[in-house]
Write a protein that holds these residues in place. Structure first.
Motif, short mmCIF file in Angstrom:
data_model
loop_
_atom_site.label_atom_id
_atom_site.label_comp_id
_atom_site.label_asym_id
_atom_site.label_seq_id
_atom_site.Cartn_x
_atom_site.Cartn_y
_atom_site.Cartn_z
N TYR B 240 -4.91 9.07 2.97
CA TYR B 240 -5.41 9.22 4.24
C TYR B 240 -5.75 10.65 3.96
O TYR B 240 -5.00 11.29 3.25
N GLU B 242 -5.15 14.41 7.20
CA GLU B 242 -4.15 14.10 8.60
C GLU B 242 -4.47 16.04 9.06
O GLU B 242 -4.00 16.79 7.37
N TYR B 255 -12.88 7.52 11.46
CA TYR B 255 -13.22 7.80 10.13
C TYR B 255 -14.53 8.34 9.59
O TYR B 255 -15.44 7.68 10.79
N PRO B 281 -8.46 7.57 8.12
CA PRO B 281 -8.54 6.80 6.54
C PRO B 281 -9.18 6.90 5.78
O PRO B 281 -10.42 7.67 6.35
#
Ligand SMILES: Cc1ncc(C[n+]2csc(CCOP(=O)(O)OP(=O)(O)O)c2C)c(N)n1
Lengths: 242, 353
Positions: B240, B242, B255, B281
């Motif tokens: 993932y 962030e 996504y 993700p």
């Protein structure tokens, strides 16, 4: 003492699950004999269908895979294109090859894939309990044609092998049967030719074999052979088609 | 100076696959991924690899089955309706544990839908659109450069786990051209031995590849072994990205193309001193459950954005349950968001006028 009959190396020494009088076991053996004779066992990859012959990988003594119902010729294309030095053949029932997989059959043939196809025409869907196949004869009774095949409801017997004749990609087409020892020998010759064609790189070869299904035809083994000789060959003559 | 190349997402999938050692490609035309199959038809043959234009997606996926069981890296690509047709084949690949890479450049559905970008195949991809107990690894790039990075990874993971890996894009990502560093294409992938491949029985006992297990209990045993493999993937392959710090007030969960849109929104809002974060993700399966759960300890507002009526949001709900406020913003049927509508939604969540 001279040995005149023995188990081919390409066949495993196991009992098959086939019914008495079924043609699958016999054709398995013919293929095994041919593979032994051509000395190609170690570079052969077979493709078993979904159908009565799905367990063929237990019976043959060489590499075998199992394809989804109707897809053996797509799988074979994938294998042969990346391993052109291997001998790749499919073994398919009439439901598999001529119904659900008819599109794959036509296009593999039309691309002239250098493959061998052994096509078992027993006129029914054996594995699922004897329903109508595309090859079921006019008037023939099956579990989905209780009153007999009627063209108004079910169409006509599909001559897929003959339909392939017009395709330029196709090298060899022959229909044989198993109704007498002489016919069995001819069937083996045709199988052998279809493998030799591949070894020689000649392209798509298919042998259709009219094969008995005593269980679903509700006949004795012997009656099946007579039925093939007298009735099935009227719709599906045993001959070289191309 | 680094050499850069201008390339579309579809062509990037293709070129990256070739560089990753893809030896066999089969496909059937469908918009919006036609550039991929066309590129493959030229380049695979030039590279001495195998390209087949199949007669259908049923044939493509089963040709892939044959190439894969031969031990060759292989790929097919399509868009949503074509991927639907492949589902039986994907299930067989899973049952036989055959590696394969499948690109889905998603378009609007259901039915023939349209040819505009969509993310409505999330369920199909992550839940397994085919029959039986199986999982496919799903990678979702959000830029053309990331396509070039994730495609070789897809081949590597496929071989490592003997599993299907889906690369999930959409019509925007496939069609969009971006400048990509050329050396990005030079990624080396790890090779795994394939003793299970069928190459003829010379020098070894005959082998078979199959998914039929009739004996009582036999299939359960196989499925439990598969599940142990899937658990290992859940443990080791979560990915993932962030963009979250201690002042983040709302986390956007998105996504692919939508995540890319969110980055623009975040930049704008931060310039207004509204700290919005992003959780993206990269693996949709396995879904990054654990990290999302950790984030929810500090941030309590989440906005899930998808080009669908809400599919990934189910995974977010499973993780967050009632521990945070979850809102949804979706566009469907090939429509896409404007930054303004996303900003308006966030402001509403934060009660900012
Ligand atoms: C997609 C799909 N549809 C249906 C079936 C069920 N099915 C299994 S074998 C078969 C027919 C087999 O008949 P045939 O190909 O003629 O071979 P035979 O059993 O007679 O040797 C069918 C319909 C299946 N396994 N998969």
């Amino acid at each position: 003492m001279k040995s005149i009959y023995k188990k081919p190396i390409s066949l495993n020494g196991v009992h098959t699950h086939y019914c008495t009088g079924c043609g699958h076991g016999l054709v398995h053996r013919l293929i095994a004999e041919v593979i032994d004779e051509l000395k190609i066992r170690e570079r052969t990859i077979g493709i078993a269908p979904v159908g009565c012959a799905v367990l063929a990988y237990d019976y043959w003594n060489f590499d075998v895979t199992e394809a989804a119902h109707g897809r053996p010729l797509a799988v074979a294309t994938g294998i042969k294109r990346v391993q052109p030095d291997k001998i790749v053949f499919t073994y398919q029932g009439d439901g598999d090859l001529a119904s659900i997989g008819a599109n794959e059959t036509i296009h593999a043939a039309n691309r002239g894939e250098n493959l061998t196809v052994i096509f078992i025409n027993n006129g029914v869907y054996g594995m699922t309990g004897g329903q109508m196949a595309p090859t079921t004869l006019m008037g023939q009774k099956t579990t989905t044609t209780k009153l007999g095949r009627d063209h108004k409801l079910h169409g006509f017997p599909l001559p897929l092998l003959d339909m392939l004749k017009v395709l330029d990609g196709v090298c060899y087409l022959e229909r044989r049967s198993l109704f007498s020892p002489a016919e069995v020998i001819k069937a083996k010759k045709a199988i052998s030719k279809s493998f030799i064609n591949q070894i020689d790189g000649l392209g798509f070869s298919m042998v259709e074999i009219l094969s008995p299904c005593p269980t679903h035809w509700k006949m004795s083994s012997l009656e099946c052979l007579t039925w093939i000789e007298k009735e099935v060959t009227k719709t599906y003559p045993v001959e070289r088609v191309k | 100076m680094k050499r850069r190349t201008l390339i579309s997402g579809n062509e990037a999938f293709a070129e990256a696959a070739i560089r990753a050692g893809c030896g066999f490609y089969a496909g059937y035309p469908i918009t919006p991924q036609n550039e991929l199959i066309e590129y493959m038809s030229r380049r695979m043959i030039a590279e001495g690899k195998v390209f087949v234009q199949a007669e259908s997606e049923l044939a493509s996926i089963n040709m892939i089955f044959g190439a894969s069981l031969s031990g060759v890296r292989c790929m097919t690509s399509s868009s949503s309706p074509g991927i639907s047709l492949m589902q039986e084949g994907i299930s067989y690949l899973a049952g036989c544990e055959l590696p394969a890479v499948i690109v889905n450049v998603m378009r609007g559905g259901p039915g023939l839908g349209n040819i505009a970008p969509s993310q409505a195949d999330y369920f199909q991809s992550t839940r397994g659109g085919g029959h039986g107990d199986y999982r496919t690894i799903v990678l979702a790039p959000s830029t053309v450069a990331e396509i070039v990075k994730l495609t070789p990874l897809a081949f590597e993971l496929a071989d490592k786990y003997r599993n299907v890996v889906l690369l999930l894009g959409d019509g925007i990502l496939g069609q969009m051209m971006e400048a990509v560093d050329e050396d990005l294409f030079d990624i080396k992938t790890k090779e795994y031995p394939k003793p299970w491949a069928l190459r003829g029985c010379e020098g070894r006992a005959p082998q078979s590849i199959k998914s039929l297990y009739l004996a009582p209990g036999a299939l359960e045993e196989v499925n439990l072994r598969l599940e142990a493999k899937y658990n290992q993937i859940r443990e080791e392959e979560v990915r993932y990205q962030e963009l979250i710090d201690k002042n983040t007030r709302v986390v956007l969960v998105a996504y692919g193309t939508v995540a890319r849109l969110c980055r623009g929104v975040i930049r704008k809002l931060r310039s207004e001193n509204i700290n919005v974060g992003l959780f993206r993700p990269i693996t949709l399966w396995p879904f990054p459950n654990q990290r999302l759960s950790e984030i929810s300890k500090t941030v309590k507002k989440f906005l899930v954005l998808e080009m669908s009526t809400g599919q990934m949001i189910d995974d977010v709900r499973i993780v967050l349950d009632r521990s945070a406020e979850i809102e949804f913003l979706g566009r469907t049927g090939g429509s896409i968001f404007s930054e303004d509508e996303i900003i308006a939604k966030i402001k509403k969540m934060l009660k900012i006028k």
